[in-house]
Scaffold this motif. Structure first.
Motif, PDB file in Angstrom:
ATOM      1  N   VAL A  41       0.833  -1.202   0.000  1.00  0.00           N
ATOM      2  CA  VAL A  41       0.000   0.000   0.000  1.00  0.00           C
ATOM      3  C   VAL A  41       0.868   1.254   0.000  1.00  0.00           C
ATOM      4  O   VAL A  41       1.862   1.336   0.741  1.00  0.00           O
ATOM      5  CB  VAL A  41      -0.922   0.036   1.242  1.00  0.00           C
ATOM      6  N   GLY A  42       0.477   2.234  -0.803  1.00  0.00           N
ATOM      7  CA  GLY A  42       1.084   3.555  -0.728  1.00  0.00           C
ATOM      8  C   GLY A  42       2.368   3.698  -1.533  1.00  0.00           C
ATOM      9  O   GLY A  42       2.549   3.078  -2.581  1.00  0.00           O
ATOM     10  N   GLU A  43       3.277   4.523  -1.021  1.00  0.00           N
ATOM     11  CA  GLU A  43       4.497   4.882  -1.752  1.00  0.00           C
ATOM     12  C   GLU A  43       5.556   3.791  -1.572  1.00  0.00           C
ATOM     13  O   GLU A  43       6.476   3.897  -0.757  1.00  0.00           O
ATOM     14  CB  GLU A  43       5.023   6.228  -1.249  1.00  0.00           C
ATOM     15  N   VAL A  44       5.401   2.733  -2.361  1.00  0.00           N
ATOM     16  CA  VAL A  44       6.277   1.571  -2.280  1.00  0.00           C
ATOM     17  C   VAL A  44       6.856   1.301  -3.659  1.00  0.00           C
ATOM     18  O   VAL A  44       6.132   1.317  -4.654  1.00  0.00           O
ATOM     19  CB  VAL A  44       5.509   0.325  -1.777  1.00  0.00           C
ATOM     20  N   SER A  45       8.168   1.028  -3.715  1.00  0.00           N
ATOM     21  CA  SER A  45       8.821   0.661  -4.971  1.00  0.00           C
ATOM     22  C   SER A  45       9.389  -0.750  -4.839  1.00  0.00           C
ATOM     23  O   SER A  45      10.227  -1.010  -3.958  1.00  0.00           O
ATOM     24  CB  SER A  45       9.956   1.635  -5.306  1.00  0.00           C
ATOM     25  N   LEU A  46       8.923  -1.649  -5.686  1.00  0.00           N
ATOM     26  CA  LEU A  46       9.431  -3.021  -5.725  1.00  0.00           C
ATOM     27  C   LEU A  46      10.226  -3.191  -7.015  1.00  0.00           C
ATOM     28  O   LEU A  46       9.665  -3.131  -8.106  1.00  0.00           O
ATOM     29  CB  LEU A  46       8.285  -4.033  -5.669  1.00  0.00           C
ATOM     30  N   TRP A  47      11.505  -3.398  -6.894  1.00  0.00           N
ATOM     31  CA  TRP A  47      12.381  -3.503  -8.055  1.00  0.00           C
ATOM     32  C   TRP A  47      12.320  -4.905  -8.660  1.00  0.00           C
ATOM     33  O   TRP A  47      11.566  -5.776  -8.214  1.00  0.00           O
ATOM     34  CB  TRP A  47      13.804  -3.119  -7.663  1.00  0.00           C
ATOM     35  N   ASP A  48      13.146  -5.124  -9.692  1.00  0.00           N
ATOM     36  CA  ASP A  48      13.141  -6.383 -10.431  1.00  0.00           C
ATOM     37  C   ASP A  48      13.347  -7.593  -9.519  1.00  0.00           C
ATOM     38  O   ASP A  48      14.168  -7.572  -8.604  1.00  0.00           O
ATOM     39  CB  ASP A  48      14.253  -6.395 -11.486  1.00  0.00           C
ATOM     40  N   LYS A  49      12.598  -8.648  -9.795  1.00  0.00           N
ATOM     41  CA  LYS A  49      12.743  -9.961  -9.169  1.00  0.00           C
ATOM     42  C   LYS A  49      12.430  -9.965  -7.663  1.00  0.00           C
ATOM     43  O   LYS A  49      12.772 -10.920  -6.971  1.00  0.00           O
ATOM     44  CB  LYS A  49      14.150 -10.521  -9.408  1.00  0.00           C
ATOM     45  N   VAL A  50      11.805  -8.935  -7.168  1.00  0.00           N
ATOM     46  CA  VAL A  50      11.393  -8.919  -5.760  1.00  0.00           C
ATOM     47  C   VAL A  50      10.265  -9.919  -5.558  1.00  0.00           C
ATOM     48  O   VAL A  50       9.414 -10.107  -6.432  1.00  0.00           O
ATOM     49  CB  VAL A  50      10.932  -7.496  -5.351  1.00  0.00           C
ATOM     50  N   SER A  51      10.231 -10.578  -4.400  1.00  0.00           N
ATOM     51  CA  SER A  51       9.111 -11.453  -4.074  1.00  0.00           C
ATOM     52  C   SER A  51       8.563 -11.091  -2.696  1.00  0.00           C
ATOM     53  O   SER A  51       9.312 -11.001  -1.726  1.00  0.00           O
ATOM     54  CB  SER A  51       9.526 -12.930  -4.116  1.00  0.00           C
ATOM     55  N   ILE A  52       7.241 -10.871  -2.656  1.00  0.00           N
ATOM     56  CA  ILE A  52       6.535 -10.548  -1.426  1.00  0.00           C
ATOM     57  C   ILE A  52       5.622 -11.729  -1.127  1.00  0.00           C
ATOM     58  O   ILE A  52       4.673 -11.993  -1.876  1.00  0.00           O
ATOM     59  CB  ILE A  52       5.714  -9.246  -1.556  1.00  0.00           C
ATOM     60  N   TRP A  53       5.863 -12.419  -0.006  1.00  0.00           N
ATOM     61  CA  TRP A  53       5.221 -13.698   0.224  1.00  0.00           C
ATOM     62  C   TRP A  53       3.941 -13.577   1.035  1.00  0.00           C
ATOM     63  O   TRP A  53       3.538 -12.496   1.438  1.00  0.00           O
ATOM     64  CB  TRP A  53       6.230 -14.668   0.854  1.00  0.00           C
ATOM     65  N   TYR A  54       3.310 -14.709   1.284  1.00  0.00           N
ATOM     66  CA  TYR A  54       1.943 -14.780   1.819  1.00  0.00           C
ATOM     67  C   TYR A  54       1.814 -14.085   3.178  1.00  0.00           C
ATOM     68  O   TYR A  54       2.577 -14.339   4.104  1.00  0.00           O
ATOM     69  CB  TYR A  54       1.511 -16.241   1.916  1.00  0.00           C
ATOM     70  N   GLY A  55       0.831 -13.208   3.242  1.00  0.00           N
ATOM     71  CA  GLY A  55       0.538 -12.522   4.488  1.00  0.00           C
ATOM     72  C   GLY A  55       1.464 -11.372   4.828  1.00  0.00           C
ATOM     73  O   GLY A  55       1.280 -10.713   5.857  1.00  0.00           O
ATOM     74  N   ALA A  56       2.459 -11.107   3.994  1.00  0.00           N
ATOM     75  CA  ALA A  56       3.364  -9.985   4.263  1.00  0.00           C
ATOM     76  C   ALA A  56       2.636  -8.659   4.022  1.00  0.00           C
ATOM     77  O   ALA A  56       1.755  -8.563   3.171  1.00  0.00           O
ATOM     78  CB  ALA A  56       4.600 -10.075   3.381  1.00  0.00           C
TER      79      ALA A  56
ATOM     80  N   CYS B  69      15.897  -8.541  -6.505  1.00  0.00           N
ATOM     81  CA  CYS B  69      16.022  -9.938  -6.071  1.00  0.00           C
ATOM     82  C   CYS B  69      15.975 -10.084  -4.550  1.00  0.00           C
ATOM     83  O   CYS B  69      16.572 -10.988  -3.979  1.00  0.00           O
ATOM     84  CB  CYS B  69      17.311 -10.549  -6.621  1.00  0.00           C
ATOM     85  N   THR B  70      15.265  -9.185  -3.901  1.00  0.00           N
ATOM     86  CA  THR B  70      15.077  -9.273  -2.453  1.00  0.00           C
ATOM     87  C   THR B  70      13.762  -9.977  -2.163  1.00  0.00           C
ATOM     88  O   THR B  70      12.781  -9.802  -2.884  1.00  0.00           O
ATOM     89  CB  THR B  70      15.090  -7.863  -1.828  1.00  0.00           C
ATOM     90  N   ASN B  71      13.728 -10.782  -1.111  1.00  0.00           N
ATOM     91  CA  ASN B  71      12.500 -11.481  -0.752  1.00  0.00           C
ATOM     92  C   ASN B  71      12.040 -11.070   0.640  1.00  0.00           C
ATOM     93  O   ASN B  71      12.841 -10.953   1.565  1.00  0.00           O
ATOM     94  CB  ASN B  71      12.673 -13.000  -0.853  1.00  0.00           C
ATOM     95  N   VAL B  72      10.728 -10.823   0.754  1.00  0.00           N
ATOM     96  CA  VAL B  72      10.086 -10.501   2.028  1.00  0.00           C
ATOM     97  C   VAL B  72       9.169 -11.676   2.336  1.00  0.00           C
ATOM     98  O   VAL B  72       8.141 -11.863   1.683  1.00  0.00           O
ATOM     99  CB  VAL B  72       9.296  -9.183   1.945  1.00  0.00           C
ATOM    100  N   GLN B  73       9.537 -12.460   3.332  1.00  0.00           N
ATOM    101  CA  GLN B  73       8.872 -13.739   3.535  1.00  0.00           C
ATOM    102  C   GLN B  73       7.559 -13.605   4.313  1.00  0.00           C
ATOM    103  O   GLN B  73       7.175 -12.523   4.751  1.00  0.00           O
ATOM    104  CB  GLN B  73       9.839 -14.697   4.226  1.00  0.00           C
ATOM    105  N   ASP B  74       6.894 -14.721   4.478  1.00  0.00           N
ATOM    106  CA  ASP B  74       5.528 -14.780   4.991  1.00  0.00           C
ATOM    107  C   ASP B  74       5.363 -14.009   6.315  1.00  0.00           C
ATOM    108  O   ASP B  74       6.146 -14.171   7.245  1.00  0.00           O
ATOM    109  CB  ASP B  74       5.121 -16.236   5.221  1.00  0.00           C
ATOM    110  N   HIS B  75       4.313 -13.172   6.347  1.00  0.00           N
ATOM    111  CA  HIS B  75       3.887 -12.445   7.543  1.00  0.00           C
ATOM    112  C   HIS B  75       4.882 -11.402   8.049  1.00  0.00           C
ATOM    113  O   HIS B  75       4.739 -10.901   9.164  1.00  0.00           O
ATOM    114  CB  HIS B  75       3.536 -13.422   8.676  1.00  0.00           C
ATOM    115  N   ALA B  76       5.878 -11.074   7.237  1.00  0.00           N
ATOM    116  CA  ALA B  76       6.763  -9.967   7.608  1.00  0.00           C
ATOM    117  C   ALA B  76       6.000  -8.649   7.465  1.00  0.00           C
ATOM    118  O   ALA B  76       5.070  -8.540   6.656  1.00  0.00           O
ATOM    119  CB  ALA B  76       8.010  -9.960   6.734  1.00  0.00           C
ATOM    120  N   VAL B  77       6.394  -7.643   8.248  1.00  0.00           N
ATOM    121  CA  VAL B  77       5.754  -6.330   8.199  1.00  0.00           C
ATOM    122  C   VAL B  77       6.828  -5.268   7.995  1.00  0.00           C
ATOM    123  O   VAL B  77       7.813  -5.220   8.740  1.00  0.00           O
ATOM    124  CB  VAL B  77       4.972  -6.031   9.491  1.00  0.00           C
ATOM    125  N   ILE B  78       6.626  -4.429   6.989  1.00  0.00           N
ATOM    126  CA  ILE B  78       7.535  -3.316   6.723  1.00  0.00           C
ATOM    127  C   ILE B  78       6.702  -2.042   6.734  1.00  0.00           C
ATOM    128  O   ILE B  78       5.745  -1.904   5.963  1.00  0.00           O
ATOM    129  CB  ILE B  78       8.245  -3.490   5.369  1.00  0.00           C
TER     130      ILE B  78
END
Length: 263
Positions: free
Chosen positions: A96-111, A125-134
Motif C-alpha cells: 500500500v502507498g508509496e512503495v517501490s518493488l524492483w526487479d525480481k522482488v518477491s513478497i510472500w503470503y501474508g506480508a 532480487c530481495t524477498n520478504v517472507q511470509d507475515h513480515a511487516v515493513i
C-alpha cells in the motif's frame, strides 16, 4: 601469384569465427530453454485440464477455486506503488502507498508493506517472507529520512518487522527479528532469529548479531555472505513457480465474477 595471409590476420579471422560460434551456441541454448519451458507449461496445463475433466466426471467440485477479492497492491490517496513487471506479490500479501518493488522482488503470503507515512524501497532480487511487516514512521529524532531502504539480494525472514530502517545489500534478517526505526544493517550482515535491533542501532558489515537487544556474535566467513546471495536467488526461482499458479494482481476477479454470474 599466390596471395598470403599474415599470422595476425589469420588470428583475427579465427577469433571472429570463435566469437560468432559462441554467440550462435548461446542463442541456440536460449531457444532450447525457451522451447522446453513452453512445452513444460503446455503439458502442465493439459494435465490440469484432464484433472478437472476427471473430477467433474466423478461429480466432485474440489478442483474449483474461489475468487479472492483481496487487493494485493493498492493506492493510498495520491501515493501509488510501483511494481516491476517481474516482481511477485502473493495473493494474500498487501502493498500500500508509496512503495517501490524492483526487479525480481518477491513478497510472500501474508506480508504487509505500508508506504503510508514515508516511502519504502525494496531492491533487486530481495524477498520478504511470509507475515513480515515493513512500515514507516512520520519522522526520526535524528533528522534522517524516516524511509525504509532495503538493498539488493536481501532476505527478510518470516514474521520479521522493519520500521523506517536501512538494510543494505546481501544482508539477512532472521525469522521474527525486529529492526527498529533509524537502525542500519550493513552489507552482508546477518541477524539471528528473534533479534531486536534498537532504534538507531547499527549492525556492521559481514557480522552476525543476535539477541534482545542484539549483541555481536562473530565475524562471518565470505562463504556465508555468498550463501545470503544464493538464498535470495533461490527465493526468486521459487517465486516464479508460485506466480505461474495465480492471476496477476489487479481487478481481474471482477470480470471473472461477471462471467460466473452470466452462466
Amino acid at each position: 601469384m599466390a596471395i598470403g595471409i599474415s599470422t595476425a590476420h589469420q588470428n583475427v579471422i579465427n577469433s571472429h569465427f570463435h566469437v560468432v560460434g559462441h554467440v550462435g551456441r548461446s542463442s541456440m541454448s536460449r531457444l532450447i530453454r525457451k522451447g522446453l519451458d513452453t512445452l513444460g507449461k503446455a503439458l502442465r496445463e493439459t494435465g490440469q485440464a484432464l484433472d478437472r475433466t476427471g473430477m467433474e466426471a466423478l461429480g466432485s467440485d474440489k478442483h474449483k477455486e474461489l475468487w479472492s477479492r483481496h487487493r494485493q497492491v493498492s493506492n493510498l490517496f495520491d501515493q501509488r506503488p510501483r511494481v516491476a513487471s517481474n516482481a511477485f506479490v502473493s495473493p494474500s500479501a498487501t502493498v500500500v502507498g508509496e512503495v517501490s518493488l524492483w526487479d525480481k522482488v518477491s513478497i510472500w503470503y501474508g506480508a504487509v508493506i505500508r508506504g503510508d507515512r514515508n516511502s519504502v524501497k525494496i531492491g533487486n532480487c530481495t524477498n520478504v517472507q511470509d507475515h513480515a511487516v515493513i512500515c514507516t514512521v512520520p519522522s526520526l529524532d535524528s533528522g534522517f529520512p524516516a524511509t525504509v531502504d532495503i538493498g539488493n539480494l536481501v532476505t527478510i525472514g518470516h514474521s520479521a518487522t522493519i520500521t523506517s530502517a536501512t538494510i543494505e545489500d546481501k544482508a539477512l534478517v532472521g525469522i521474527g527479528s525486529i529492526v527498529s526505526e533509524g537502525a542500519l544493517v550493513e552489507t552482508g550482515a546477518q541477524l539471528a532469529a528473534g533479534s531486536v535491533v534498537p532504534p538507531g542501532g547499527r549492525i556492521p558489515a559481514g557480522e552476525l548479531w543476535g539477541g534482545n537487544p542484539v549483541k555481536f556474535i562473530r565475524k562471518l566467513e565470505d562463504e556465508e555472505v555468498l550463501a545470503n546471495v544464493a538464498a535470495a536467488e533461490a527465493y526468486h526461482a521459487l517465486a516464479q513457480s508460485h506466480e505461474n499458479e495465480f492471476l496477476p494482481f489487479g481487478a481481474a476477479y471482477l470480470d471473472a465474477e461477471k462471467v460466473k454470474v452470466s452462466k
